[in-house]
Design a protein around this motif. Sequence first.
Motif, PDB file in Angstrom:
ATOM      1  N   LEU A   1       0.809  -1.216   0.000  1.00  0.00           N
ATOM      2  CA  LEU A   1       0.000   0.000   0.000  1.00  0.00           C
ATOM      3  C   LEU A   1       0.844   1.269   0.000  1.00  0.00           C
ATOM      4  O   LEU A   1       0.294   2.368   0.024  1.00  0.00           O
ATOM      5  N   LEU A   2       2.178   1.115  -0.006  1.00  0.00           N
ATOM      6  CA  LEU A   2       3.102   2.258   0.109  1.00  0.00           C
ATOM      7  C   LEU A   2       2.739   3.079   1.356  1.00  0.00           C
ATOM      8  O   LEU A   2       2.530   4.293   1.312  1.00  0.00           O
ATOM      9  N   LEU A   3       2.683   2.376   2.483  1.00  0.00           N
ATOM     10  CA  LEU A   3       2.194   2.939   3.734  1.00  0.00           C
ATOM     11  C   LEU A   3       3.372   3.346   4.613  1.00  0.00           C
ATOM     12  O   LEU A   3       4.127   2.495   5.079  1.00  0.00           O
ATOM     13  N   SER A   4       3.542   4.648   4.842  1.00  0.00           N
ATOM     14  CA  SER A   4       4.597   5.136   5.726  1.00  0.00           C
ATOM     15  C   SER A   4       4.180   4.968   7.184  1.00  0.00           C
ATOM     16  O   SER A   4       3.015   4.667   7.477  1.00  0.00           O
ATOM     17  N   ASP A   5       5.124   5.183   8.119  1.00  0.00           N
ATOM     18  CA  ASP A   5       4.787   5.098   9.539  1.00  0.00           C
ATOM     19  C   ASP A   5       3.746   6.139   9.922  1.00  0.00           C
ATOM     20  O   ASP A   5       2.832   5.864  10.707  1.00  0.00           O
ATOM     21  N   ALA A   6       3.885   7.340   9.370  1.00  0.00           N
ATOM     22  CA  ALA A   6       2.905   8.390   9.673  1.00  0.00           C
ATOM     23  C   ALA A   6       1.529   8.034   9.124  1.00  0.00           C
ATOM     24  O   ALA A   6       0.501   8.243   9.791  1.00  0.00           O
ATOM     25  N   ALA A   7       1.498   7.467   7.905  1.00  0.00           N
ATOM     26  CA  ALA A   7       0.218   7.069   7.308  1.00  0.00           C
ATOM     27  C   ALA A   7      -0.404   5.911   8.078  1.00  0.00           C
ATOM     28  O   ALA A   7      -1.626   5.857   8.260  1.00  0.00           O
ATOM     29  N   TYR A   8       0.442   4.985   8.550  1.00  0.00           N
ATOM     30  CA  TYR A   8      -0.075   3.896   9.378  1.00  0.00           C
ATOM     31  C   TYR A   8      -0.690   4.437  10.665  1.00  0.00           C
ATOM     32  O   TYR A   8      -1.747   3.967  11.113  1.00  0.00           O
ATOM     33  N   GLY A   9      -0.046   5.432  11.259  1.00  0.00           N
ATOM     34  CA  GLY A   9      -0.603   6.062  12.454  1.00  0.00           C
ATOM     35  C   GLY A   9      -1.977   6.645  12.189  1.00  0.00           C
ATOM     36  O   GLY A   9      -2.894   6.527  13.009  1.00  0.00           O
ATOM     37  N   LEU A  10      -2.142   7.276  11.026  1.00  0.00           N
ATOM     38  CA  LEU A  10      -3.453   7.819  10.663  1.00  0.00           C
ATOM     39  C   LEU A  10      -4.482   6.704  10.480  1.00  0.00           C
ATOM     40  O   LEU A  10      -5.643   6.831  10.883  1.00  0.00           O
ATOM     41  N   GLY A  11      -4.057   5.606   9.886  1.00  0.00           N
ATOM     42  CA  GLY A  11      -4.969   4.480   9.697  1.00  0.00           C
ATOM     43  C   GLY A  11      -5.412   3.890  11.015  1.00  0.00           C
ATOM     44  O   GLY A  11      -6.590   3.559  11.197  1.00  0.00           O
ATOM     45  N   ALA A  12      -4.472   3.746  11.956  1.00  0.00           N
ATOM     46  CA  ALA A  12      -4.837   3.234  13.269  1.00  0.00           C
ATOM     47  C   ALA A  12      -5.782   4.195  13.977  1.00  0.00           C
ATOM     48  O   ALA A  12      -6.731   3.779  14.656  1.00  0.00           O
ATOM     49  N   ALA A  13      -5.546   5.497  13.820  1.00  0.00           N
ATOM     50  CA  ALA A  13      -6.381   6.504  14.485  1.00  0.00           C
ATOM     51  C   ALA A  13      -7.769   6.586  13.867  1.00  0.00           C
ATOM     52  O   ALA A  13      -8.740   6.914  14.568  1.00  0.00           O
ATOM     53  N   ALA A  14      -7.905   6.303  12.570  1.00  0.00           N
ATOM     54  CA  ALA A  14      -9.203   6.415  11.898  1.00  0.00           C
ATOM     55  C   ALA A  14     -10.246   5.514  12.548  1.00  0.00           C
ATOM     56  O   ALA A  14     -11.435   5.844  12.585  1.00  0.00           O
ATOM     57  N   PHE A  15      -9.799   4.374  13.067  1.00  0.00           N
ATOM     58  CA  PHE A  15     -10.719   3.479  13.773  1.00  0.00           C
ATOM     59  C   PHE A  15     -11.423   4.218  14.906  1.00  0.00           C
ATOM     60  O   PHE A  15     -12.638   4.086  15.102  1.00  0.00           O
ATOM     61  N   PHE A  16     -10.662   4.992  15.654  1.00  0.00           N
ATOM     62  CA  PHE A  16     -11.210   5.607  16.856  1.00  0.00           C
ATOM     63  C   PHE A  16     -12.055   6.838  16.556  1.00  0.00           C
ATOM     64  O   PHE A  16     -12.847   7.256  17.398  1.00  0.00           O
ATOM     65  N   VAL A  17     -11.900   7.405  15.363  1.00  0.00           N
ATOM     66  CA  VAL A  17     -12.800   8.482  14.971  1.00  0.00           C
ATOM     67  C   VAL A  17     -14.229   7.941  14.880  1.00  0.00           C
ATOM     68  O   VAL A  17     -15.169   8.494  15.473  1.00  0.00           O
ATOM     69  N   GLY A  18     -14.393   6.846  14.134  1.00  0.00           N
ATOM     70  CA  GLY A  18     -15.711   6.231  14.037  1.00  0.00           C
ATOM     71  C   GLY A  18     -16.198   5.704  15.367  1.00  0.00           C
ATOM     72  O   GLY A  18     -17.385   5.832  15.709  1.00  0.00           O
ATOM     73  N   TYR A  19     -15.291   5.137  16.149  1.00  0.00           N
ATOM     74  CA  TYR A  19     -15.660   4.571  17.442  1.00  0.00           C
ATOM     75  C   TYR A  19     -16.186   5.646  18.385  1.00  0.00           C
ATOM     76  O   TYR A  19     -17.216   5.478  19.032  1.00  0.00           O
ATOM     77  N   LEU A  20     -15.488   6.768  18.457  1.00  0.00           N
ATOM     78  CA  LEU A  20     -15.876   7.825  19.391  1.00  0.00           C
ATOM     79  C   LEU A  20     -17.184   8.501  18.978  1.00  0.00           C
ATOM     80  O   LEU A  20     -17.986   8.878  19.827  1.00  0.00           O
ATOM     81  N   LEU A  21     -17.381   8.655  17.684  1.00  0.00           N
ATOM     82  CA  LEU A  21     -18.602   9.307  17.220  1.00  0.00           C
ATOM     83  C   LEU A  21     -19.855   8.520  17.595  1.00  0.00           C
ATOM     84  O   LEU A  21     -20.919   9.097  17.852  1.00  0.00           O
ATOM     85  N   PHE A  22     -19.728   7.203  17.650  1.00  0.00           N
ATOM     86  CA  PHE A  22     -20.917   6.367  17.847  1.00  0.00           C
ATOM     87  C   PHE A  22     -20.942   5.637  19.189  1.00  0.00           C
ATOM     88  O   PHE A  22     -21.896   4.910  19.470  1.00  0.00           O
ATOM     89  N   GLU A  23     -19.938   5.849  20.043  1.00  0.00           N
ATOM     90  CA  GLU A  23     -19.875   5.088  21.290  1.00  0.00           C
ATOM     91  C   GLU A  23     -20.996   5.455  22.256  1.00  0.00           C
ATOM     92  O   GLU A  23     -21.716   4.585  22.756  1.00  0.00           O
ATOM     93  N   VAL A  24     -21.166   6.743  22.543  1.00  0.00           N
ATOM     94  CA  VAL A  24     -22.212   7.163  23.471  1.00  0.00           C
ATOM     95  C   VAL A  24     -23.601   6.828  22.924  1.00  0.00           C
ATOM     96  O   VAL A  24     -24.430   6.250  23.648  1.00  0.00           O
TER      97      VAL A  24
END
Length: 444
Positions: free
Chosen positions: A60-83
């Motif tokens: 995927l030509l995934l840099s460390d910074a891009a991987y960090g964004l990918g890992a963080a994207a999970f929690f964007v969706g999680y936080l929006l819908f958790e409550v």
Amino acid sequence: MTSVAEHSPALADDPAGRALKATYRKIIWRLLPFLFLAYVINSIDRINISFAKLRMSEDLLLSDAAYGLGAAAFFVGYLLFEVPSNLYMQRVGARRTITRIMILWGLVTMATSLVSTPQQLYAARFFLGVAEAGFFPGVILYLTYWFPAARRGRITSIFIMAGIFAGIVSGPLAGWIMTHFHGWYGLRDWQALFVFEGIPAVVLGLFAWFWLDDKPQQVKWLTEQEKTIVAAQLAPEQGKAGARHASFRQLLRDPRVLMAGMVFFCIYSGTNTVAYWMPTLIQGFGLEDIRHIGLISSLPYLVALVAMYLLGRSSDRHLERRWHLASTMLVGAACFVLLGVFQGNLVLSVLFMSLGAGACLSAVPLFWTIPPSYLSSAGAAAGIALISSLGGIAAMVSPVLVGSIKASTGSLYIAFDVIAGLLVLGSLILLLGIPARLLREHRS
């Protein structure tokens, strides 16, 4: 009441004591095996990207910074819908909620095998977060429907041990799948990983519909006497401070709830960094074989498994939460700092990584004994989800922070020093901002 029956031999042997123990033994064996297995699968499907990253980065030509964004994207969706998910669970019940969550996250996990660009990975992780939203806080809330506070420390520890067990098996499992199924039906090794690890969530989600019950009074597998025992155990907690947290708006204005969220933010910064960056850290020790990386990644979870059980028992026995938790966080901080000091020594690096990561992971069940002891039954659903969401912001921020530090400095050790500072800060907020008296009044 519960603690007397358990710890006094005389009362434990009388008919009431025996009935109490038998009732909760039945509840534990009905609920805990399922919830334990569900959380094992949940944890594996959440962190398998950390092992997939070792191979998918090239495709995927995934840099460390891009991987960090990918890992963080999970929690964007999680936080929006958790409550909303936790509040909705109060309306429709745990059975419907957990069934929906597990089936959806299993399908999204399998679909992640189809991504071909970093942007598609961000989208897949975001929707995985949406699918999973509410599972963990929902189970924490669900346990309050069955277990009084005096039992909840051990029960919560057993449940969260599932995440530790997942950490023990996820590395070797990922190494085995990626080694043996590379090329299976044309799939790359990391694609096979997502497919194989998504299927169990769907199967267990379907099983949840037939196995779970929403509340004790609705079940058929408890007698009327046993239902009365459970109701009597929970009644004192349900009557306390019922109006103090009656609305979500009040929770947002309560500084002590916000401070609890800040403490969880600091803890989650540590556990999330461990979950998503430990395989990369181990690879930096000079190891390349993914099977060896997977095996070594199990060590911190083995440490946490023992520590979590011992700390949970001690915390329940002494009915003391704050100092148990603060001490555990400080041990984790010290070990993360020492990682950088001894970075040239493989044995000491693995030792401090295992102890530090194990301490962070052990802090989670200790922390989750605190919010239910403070919140009233009226505010528990929103309060637990709010605290989880506030802490979960760390899960969104920390992968990006660590990835940026790694990309700019070439070293993960500076990032672990930053995480150590957050753990120290969290322990101070806990001890100074959440007085012990607020917990005692709900455990009396």
